[in-house]
Write a protein that holds these residues in place. Structure first.
Motif, PDB file in Angstrom:
ATOM      1  N   LYS A  87       8.917  31.439  37.133  1.00 46.45           N
ATOM      2  CA  LYS A  87       9.168  32.078  38.425  1.00 46.45           C
ATOM      3  C   LYS A  87       7.935  32.879  38.820  1.00 46.45           C
ATOM      4  O   LYS A  87       7.863  34.090  38.647  1.00 46.45           O
ATOM      5  CB  LYS A  87      10.405  32.969  38.341  1.00 46.45           C
ATOM      6  N   LEU A  88       6.968  32.159  39.354  1.00 44.53           N
ATOM      7  CA  LEU A  88       5.672  32.733  39.709  1.00 44.53           C
ATOM      8  C   LEU A  88       5.467  32.658  41.215  1.00 44.53           C
ATOM      9  O   LEU A  88       5.452  31.562  41.789  1.00 44.53           O
ATOM     10  CB  LEU A  88       4.565  31.969  38.973  1.00 44.53           C
ATOM     11  N   LYS A  89       5.309  33.803  41.853  1.00 46.91           N
ATOM     12  CA  LYS A  89       5.221  33.862  43.316  1.00 46.91           C
ATOM     13  C   LYS A  89       4.005  33.108  43.860  1.00 46.91           C
ATOM     14  O   LYS A  89       4.101  32.421  44.872  1.00 46.91           O
ATOM     15  CB  LYS A  89       5.172  35.321  43.773  1.00 46.91           C
ATOM     16  N   ASN A  90       2.867  33.249  43.197  1.00 54.94           N
ATOM     17  CA  ASN A  90       1.638  32.639  43.717  1.00 54.94           C
ATOM     18  C   ASN A  90       1.341  31.264  43.116  1.00 54.94           C
ATOM     19  O   ASN A  90       0.209  30.801  43.115  1.00 54.94           O
ATOM     20  CB  ASN A  90       0.445  33.577  43.480  1.00 54.94           C
ATOM     21  N   LYS A  91       2.377  30.611  42.593  1.00 55.02           N
ATOM     22  CA  LYS A  91       2.219  29.294  41.969  1.00 55.02           C
ATOM     23  C   LYS A  91       1.833  28.238  43.011  1.00 55.02           C
ATOM     24  O   LYS A  91       2.439  28.144  44.073  1.00 55.02           O
ATOM     25  CB  LYS A  91       3.539  28.915  41.296  1.00 55.02           C
ATOM     26  N   GLU A 117       0.227  36.544  37.615  1.00 55.19           N
ATOM     27  CA  GLU A 117       0.294  37.117  38.962  1.00 55.19           C
ATOM     28  C   GLU A 117      -0.968  37.900  39.324  1.00 55.19           C
ATOM     29  O   GLU A 117      -1.180  38.234  40.488  1.00 55.19           O
ATOM     30  CB  GLU A 117       1.536  37.993  39.103  1.00 55.19           C
ATOM     31  N   LYS A 141       4.447  21.235  45.878  1.00 53.45           N
ATOM     32  CA  LYS A 141       4.942  22.324  45.028  1.00 53.45           C
ATOM     33  C   LYS A 141       5.575  21.801  43.737  1.00 53.45           C
ATOM     34  O   LYS A 141       5.603  22.495  42.724  1.00 53.45           O
ATOM     35  CB  LYS A 141       5.970  23.165  45.791  1.00 53.45           C
TER      36      LYS A 141
END
Length: 318
Positions: free
Chosen positions: A127-131, A113, A292
Motif C-alpha cells: 500500500k504505497l501512495k507514490n507507487k 515513501e 498501475k
C-alpha cells in the motif's frame, strides 16, 4: 596585486565548479540526460533460484534497453531490516527509478515513501501512495491452482498440510489463502498449517514435526518450491507416499517433477517480472504511461509439460 588576482581566480574556479555541480545534481532525475539511465533493483534475497531468475530478467532488460541495472538483495527473505538498509543505500545513490520486491510490505513502505523517483513493485504488492506500478502474479490465484492440483491427486476426506512462508510475507500469505480455499472446496481436511520462512532446511524440519502427529497426511501444499523440496526430503526419509505441490516453477523443482518426486508446481514468471520491472521503470523515467497493474501470469507444471519448462529455465540460467 598578484595575490589579489590569484584570489579572484580561485574564487572564480570555485564558483564555476559549484555551478557545474548544481547543474549535474538537478539533471539526475530528468529523462534524455545524455548518459545511460540507472535503475536500482532490490529483491527479497539473491540466495534462491527464484530470485536469480528475477535478476536474470532485470539484467536482460538492462542489456537490451541500454540501462545500467544494479540488483541487490539480503541474505534471506526474513532479513527485513537488511532490505530496508539496501533500499536506503540505493536511493542515496540517486537512481533514475527503483524496482523493489518488499519482503514485509508494511515495514518497507515508510522508506519507499521517501523516494523522489518512480518506484515499481514486483512479485509482492504494498500500500504505497507514490507507487508507479505493481508487476507480479495474482498470488491468491497461484495458491488456488495449487490447491486444485493437489486435490485432483487425492480423495475427498484425505488429510493435508500447508507450509507457509515468513510471517508478514503477503505473497506467500495470499497463496496459502488460495490453496486453503481450493482444498476445503474439494473436501480435504487441513490438519496443519505452519511457516518455514521460504527455506528448504526449515521446511524439512517443520514437516518432520507435522509427521510426528499426523503420519497419515496424504498431501502438502508449500507456498514456494524451496519449501516443497524440503518437505519432500522429510517425506522420503519416512518412506511415505505424500503428494507435494510447490509454487514458483524453479529449475530444481521442475527436475524433481521429471524424476517423479514432486507432484507439481505452480509456475510464476520471475524472469518476466524482472524484465518488465526494468522495462517499465525506463518508461516511467522517460515520462511514458505505465499501467498501475501488470499481471505476469501463472502456469500449472506437471510431468506432462515439465520438460518444456525445464528447457526454458536452462536458457535463462546460463
Amino acid at each position: 596585486m598578484i595575490k589579489k588576482k590569484t584570489k579572484l581566480f580561485s574564487t572564480a574556479v570555485v564558483l564555476t565548479c559549484m555551478a557545474l555541480l548544481a547543474g549535474c545534481g538537478g539533471s539526475k532525475g530528468a529523462s534524455g540526460g545524455g548518459g545511460e539511465e540507472r535503475v536500482a533493483v532490490v529483491l527479497k534475497t539473491l540466495s534462491s533460484p527464484y530470485w536469480k531468475y528475477v535478476e536474470a530478467g532485470a539484467k536482460a532488460a538492462g542489456k537490451e534497453l541500454g540501462v545500467d541495472v544494479t540488483v541487490v538483495g539480503p541474505n534471506a527473505e526474513s532479513e527485513v531490516m537488511q532490505q530496508i538498509n539496501m533500499i536506503e543505500d540505493q536511493l542515496n545513490q540517486s537512481p533514475g527509478a527503483l524496482v523493489v520486491s518488499p519482503s514485509q510490505p508494511d515495514t518497507v513502505v515508510p522508506v519507499l515513501e521517501t523516494a523522489t523517483v518512480p518506484v515499481l513493485l514486483i512479485d509482492t504488492d504494498a500500500k504505497l501512495k507514490n507507487k508507479t506500478s505493481f508487476i507480479g502474479t495474482e498470488n491468491y490465484e497461484a495458491g488456488y491452482e495449487g490447491g486444485k492440483l493437489l486435490s485432483s491427486l487425492l480423495q475427498k476426506g484425505d488429510k493435508v498440510a500447508i507450509i507457509s512462508g515468513a510471517l508478514g510475507n503477503t505473497a506467500t500469505d495470499e497463496r496459502v489463502k488460495g490453496a486453503k480455499a481450493a482444498l476445503e472446496e474439494a473436501g480435504m481436511v487441513i490438519v496443519a498449517e505452519q511457516p518455514a520462512d521460504s527455506d528448504k532446511t526449515k521446511a524439512m524440519s517443520v514437516m518432520e514435526n507435522i509427521l510426528q502427529k499426523n503420519n497419515d497426511v496424504k498431501g502438502v501444499f508449500a507456498a514456494n518450491d524451496d519449501m516443497a523440496l524440503g518437505v519432500l526430503r522429510a517425506v522420503e526419509a519416512k518412506g511415505l507416499d505424500v503428494k507435494v505441490i510447490g509454487t514458483d516453477g524453479t529449475l530444481e523443482a521442475v527436475e524433481s517433477i521429471l524424476d517423479g518426486k514432486l507432484a507439481g508446481t505452480i509456475a510464476q514468471n520471475p524472469y518476466k517480472m524482472g524484465y518488465e520491472g526494468v522495462k517499465n521503470a525506463l518508461a516511467a523515467i522517460n515520462g511514458e504511461k505505465v499501467d498501475k497493474r501488470i499481471n505476469s501470469g501463472v502456469g500449472v507444471i506437471t510431468k506432462d509439460n515439465a520438460q518444456e519448462k525445464l528447457e526454458f529455465l536452462k536458457t535463462i540460467s546460463k
